[in-house]
Write an enzyme that holds these catalytic residues in place. Sequence first.
Site, short mmCIF file in Angstrom:
data_model
loop_
_atom_site.label_atom_id
_atom_site.label_comp_id
_atom_site.label_asym_id
_atom_site.label_seq_id
_atom_site.Cartn_x
_atom_site.Cartn_y
_atom_site.Cartn_z
N ASP A 291 23.44 39.52 35.76
CA ASP A 291 23.46 40.61 34.76
C ASP A 291 24.52 41.49 34.86
OD1 ASP A 291 19.91 40.76 34.24
OD2 ASP A 291 20.95 39.00 35.12
N GLY B 39 19.37 39.14 40.93
CA GLY B 39 17.95 39.60 40.75
C GLY B 39 17.24 39.62 39.78
N ASP C 88 27.22 37.69 40.49
CA ASP C 88 26.07 38.48 39.96
C ASP C 88 25.75 38.00 38.72
OD1 ASP C 88 23.70 40.09 39.73
OD2 ASP C 88 24.91 41.53 38.65
N LYS D 138 20.86 37.98 48.52
CA LYS D 138 22.17 37.57 48.03
C LYS D 138 23.23 37.43 48.85
CE LYS D 138 22.00 39.94 43.48
NZ LYS D 138 22.73 40.67 42.36
N GLU E 269 21.41 42.82 30.59
CA GLU E 269 20.42 42.89 31.47
C GLU E 269 19.17 42.22 31.02
OE1 GLU E 269 20.30 44.30 34.61
OE2 GLU E 269 22.41 44.88 34.75
#
Length: 211
Positions: A12, A99, A10, A143, A19
């Site tokens: 963030d 995301g 991932d 994802k 973030e």
Amino acid sequence: MSARLLVVLDADSTLIRNEVIELLADEAGRGAAVAAATASAMRGEVDFAASLRARVLELQGVRTAAFARVLARIEPTPGVRELIAAVHERGGIVGVVSGGFHEILDAVAGELGVDEWRANRLEVAADALTGRVDGEIVDAAAKASTLREWADRHGVPPERTIAIGDGANDLLMMQAAALGVAFNAKPAVRAQADLVIGLVDLAQVIPLLPR
């Protein structure tokens, strides 16, 4: 030529300490509200896609010049360069599926030496954000499918895949990999992961890499 392993992270709070959507929201004076909504989404309390759309709406009017200021605030996670180097030394590739947003990830991933990356895109009109996501949202299902797509593209057997994440939207990706690692993660993610790393140091993953 096939790669020997695939590690997918991932972005963030995993690849980077930040973030990004909260940094962008700071530019609109809405950082606190967006941070609370992000935390709720990462805990799995709300639908990720709906939450993302609502949070991106808070970015309406932010000028694209803000991207440079946000990039200046990005902090790579400790150990990330060491992990990426170790994967490459073993003949593997590193992917990041997020995301978050290509507008920031393109610069960060490229600078860190990531091989593949995918994220959302922000709609822009007249050099300002419209408050909408451009295209399909990268959610939990996306994802997981991206991890499988990259493994297939690079000839990596499923048993030589690792996924690393912190939020509820990483769980399907972690389940799709041979080893799902919760890193700096929310309680629900730690409970379902194959392995939990508590230290905020991605170099802790290096001993887990298959030879």
